[in-house]
Design a protein around this motif. Structure first.
Motif, mmCIF file in Angstrom:
data_model
loop_
_atom_site.group_PDB
_atom_site.id
_atom_site.type_symbol
_atom_site.label_atom_id
_atom_site.label_comp_id
_atom_site.label_asym_id
_atom_site.label_seq_id
_atom_site.Cartn_x
_atom_site.Cartn_y
_atom_site.Cartn_z
ATOM 1 N N ASN A 1 -1.198 -1.053 -18.159
ATOM 2 C CA ASN A 1 -1.884 0.145 -17.651
ATOM 3 C C ASN A 1 -1.114 0.781 -16.511
ATOM 4 N N GLU A 2 -1.023 2.101 -16.550
ATOM 5 C CA GLU A 2 -0.377 2.870 -15.461
ATOM 6 C C GLU A 2 1.131 2.717 -15.397
ATOM 7 N N LEU A 3 1.735 1.981 -16.336
ATOM 8 C CA LEU A 3 3.192 1.816 -16.268
ATOM 9 C C LEU A 3 3.882 2.854 -17.150
ATOM 10 N N ASP A 4 5.090 3.251 -16.740
ATOM 11 C CA ASP A 4 5.852 4.199 -17.561
ATOM 12 C C ASP A 4 6.428 3.450 -18.779
ATOM 13 N N PRO A 5 6.910 4.178 -19.792
ATOM 14 C CA PRO A 5 7.332 3.513 -21.034
ATOM 15 C C PRO A 5 8.377 2.414 -20.837
ATOM 16 N N LEU A 6 9.319 2.608 -19.913
ATOM 17 C CA LEU A 6 10.348 1.582 -19.711
ATOM 18 C C LEU A 6 9.751 0.309 -19.120
ATOM 19 N N LYS A 7 8.849 0.492 -18.163
ATOM 20 C CA LYS A 7 8.220 -0.676 -17.534
ATOM 21 C C LYS A 7 7.268 -1.365 -18.512
ATOM 22 N N ARG A 8 6.627 -0.561 -19.373
ATOM 23 C CA ARG A 8 5.761 -1.168 -20.395
ATOM 24 C C ARG A 8 6.596 -2.067 -21.283
ATOM 25 N N SER B 1 0.819 -1.214 0.000
ATOM 26 C CA SER B 1 0.000 0.000 0.000
ATOM 27 C C SER B 1 0.852 1.263 0.000
ATOM 28 N N LYS B 2 2.158 1.120 0.280
ATOM 29 C CA LYS B 2 3.034 2.304 0.269
ATOM 30 C C LYS B 2 3.792 2.456 -1.047
ATOM 31 N N LEU B 3 3.524 1.562 -1.985
ATOM 32 C CA LEU B 3 4.150 1.704 -3.302
ATOM 33 C C LEU B 3 3.319 2.653 -4.163
ATOM 34 N N SER B 4 3.907 3.101 -5.280
ATOM 35 C CA SER B 4 3.115 3.913 -6.220
ATOM 36 C C SER B 4 2.148 2.988 -6.946
ATOM 37 N N GLY B 5 1.153 3.584 -7.616
ATOM 38 C CA GLY B 5 0.168 2.778 -8.356
ATOM 39 C C GLY B 5 0.846 1.877 -9.383
ATOM 40 N N GLY B 6 1.792 2.448 -10.123
ATOM 41 C CA GLY B 6 2.490 1.679 -11.163
ATOM 42 C C GLY B 6 3.326 0.556 -10.564
ATOM 43 N N GLN B 7 3.993 0.859 -9.439
ATOM 44 C CA GLN B 7 4.817 -0.181 -8.794
ATOM 45 C C GLN B 7 3.942 -1.333 -8.305
ATOM 46 N N ARG B 8 2.762 -0.972 -7.782
ATOM 47 C CA ARG B 8 1.846 -2.012 -7.307
ATOM 48 C C ARG B 8 1.372 -2.890 -8.465
ATOM 49 N N ARG B 9 1.095 -2.234 -9.597
ATOM 50 C CA ARG B 9 0.677 -2.981 -10.788
ATOM 51 C C ARG B 9 1.771 -3.962 -11.206
ATOM 52 N N LEU B 10 3.002 -3.477 -11.131
ATOM 53 C CA LEU B 10 4.131 -4.302 -11.549
ATOM 54 C C LEU B 10 4.272 -5.538 -10.646
ATOM 55 N N ILE B 11 4.081 -5.331 -9.350
ATOM 56 C CA ILE B 11 4.151 -6.461 -8.415
ATOM 57 C C ILE B 11 2.981 -7.419 -8.669
ATOM 58 N N SER B 12 1.836 -6.833 -8.973
ATOM 59 C CA SER B 12 0.682 -7.657 -9.294
ATOM 60 C C SER B 12 0.971 -8.496 -10.550
ATOM 61 N N PHE B 13 1.608 -7.872 -11.534
ATOM 62 C CA PHE B 13 2.030 -8.618 -12.734
ATOM 63 C C PHE B 13 3.026 -9.717 -12.319
ATOM 64 N N GLY B 14 3.920 -9.372 -11.386
ATOM 65 C CA GLY B 14 4.910 -10.339 -10.887
ATOM 66 C C GLY B 14 4.254 -11.582 -10.300
ATOM 67 N N THR B 15 3.104 -11.395 -9.643
ATOM 68 C CA THR B 15 2.434 -12.558 -9.046
ATOM 69 C C THR B 15 1.927 -13.521 -10.128
ATOM 70 N N THR B 16 1.714 -13.003 -11.337
ATOM 71 C CA THR B 16 1.283 -13.921 -12.411
ATOM 72 C C THR B 16 2.466 -14.732 -12.948
ATOM 73 N N LEU B 17 3.691 -14.259 -12.641
ATOM 74 C CA LEU B 17 4.863 -14.969 -13.167
ATOM 75 C C LEU B 17 5.272 -16.123 -12.260
ATOM 76 N N ILE B 18 4.937 -15.992 -10.977
ATOM 77 C CA ILE B 18 5.388 -17.010 -10.033
ATOM 78 C C ILE B 18 4.625 -18.326 -10.272
ATOM 79 N N GLY B 19 5.353 -19.412 -10.265
ATOM 80 C CA GLY B 19 4.720 -20.713 -10.507
ATOM 81 C C GLY B 19 4.726 -21.114 -11.973
ATOM 82 N N GLN B 20 5.111 -20.191 -12.856
ATOM 83 C CA GLN B 20 5.254 -20.462 -14.292
ATOM 84 C C GLN B 20 4.077 -21.228 -14.893
#
Ligand code: ATP
Length: 239
Positions: free
Chosen positions: A167-174, A137-156
């Motif tokens: 959505n909400e990510l800066d160009p480099l993160k996109r 909850s202390k991360l930025s919106g984009g950082q939280r999205r990125l971690i949420s994306f990360g949870t889809t990667l775990i477990g392959q």
């Protein structure tokens, strides 16, 4: 021979106790190893379709099969085999970033050691390792999205359903997210990508299903679709 992962037949879904048709007679087969884009303007019915693919909703009419099994009757098995990224706010916002990934890994059946290894590797790949002890909850919106994306990667998972993952990510993160999607697909992961941005989607998708007003307007390879797109559809898909 292409192997179907999802088979949707005449999928129709009504909301509001039968008063509003959000999906209208959609038939679509998604094959193992492809990246398919589900494209359409806001309110087209894309997320509704996805919710039936993960078993969150059952079709009012028609059927949604995952590897031959009716999703609504095998929800637990289906969600064990897929990874799903949604636009909805991450529920585990009281956790540290590393805990969110680790617990997701454990829920997906990874050992403690595997869950920890994958957590570290994903945090590093996403450029988020330095935030591993930060509460979500202390991360930025984009950082939280990125971690949420990360949870889809775990477990392959062998199938990933990603609802607007950039959505909400800066160009480099996109770019990072698109690179990861491409890499996973090259290793055989089937990817279902929901978006209304064809300009981004066309960089990665093989086929596109265009949905509008709940109906499937077109289903084709991205190159063919771009050639035969008419003015009305162009407005819709480039919106
Ligand atoms: P977006 O790109 O904005 O996310 P979408 O294509 O994913 O849109 P859906 O979320 O599937 O669209 O919504 C399709 C239609 O169904 C919209 O008109 C929406 O208002 C309606 N709708 C969605 N969820 C519900 C619900 N729970 N109850 C009633 N109507 C709903």
């Amino acid at each position: 021979m292409l192997k179907p992962v999802y088979e949707l037949e005449n999928v129709t879904l009504y909301y509001k106790k039968g008063k509003f048709k959000a999906n209208d007679d959609i038939s679509l087969t998604i094959y193992q190893g492809e990246i398919i884009g589900i494209l359409g303007p806001n309110g087209a019915g894309k997320t509704t379709l996805i919710k039936q693919m993960i078993g969150q909703l059952a079709p009012t009419r028609g059927s949604v099969k995952f590897r031959g099994y009716e999703v609504s009757r095998h929800v637990k098995d289906v969600i064990q085999q897929i990874a799903y990224y949604s636009q909805e706010t991450f529920a585990l916002s009281f956790l540290k970033t590393k805990e969110a990934l680790y617990f997701t890994g454990r829920l997906k059946g990874l050992s403690k050691k595997e869950a920890k290894q994958q957590t570290d590797a994903i945090l590093q790949r996403l450029g988020m390792y330095e935030y591993r002890d930060k509460i979500l909850s202390k991360l930025s919106g984009g950082q939280r999205r990125l971690i949420s994306f990360g949870t889809t990667l775990i477990g392959q998972a062998s199938v990933m359903i990603l609802d607007e993952p950039t959505n909400e990510l800066d160009p480099l993160k996109r770019k990072l997210v698109w690179d990861i999607i491409r890499e996973l697909n090259q290793k055989g992961t089937t990817i279902i990508l929901v978006t209304h941005n064809i300009l981004e989607a066309e960089k990665v998708v093989h086929r596109v299903a265009v949905v509008d007003h709940g109906k499937l307007l077109a289903l084709d390879h991205i190159e063919n679709l771009k050639k035969r797109v008419d003015q009305r559809m162009r407005v819709e898909i480039y919106a």
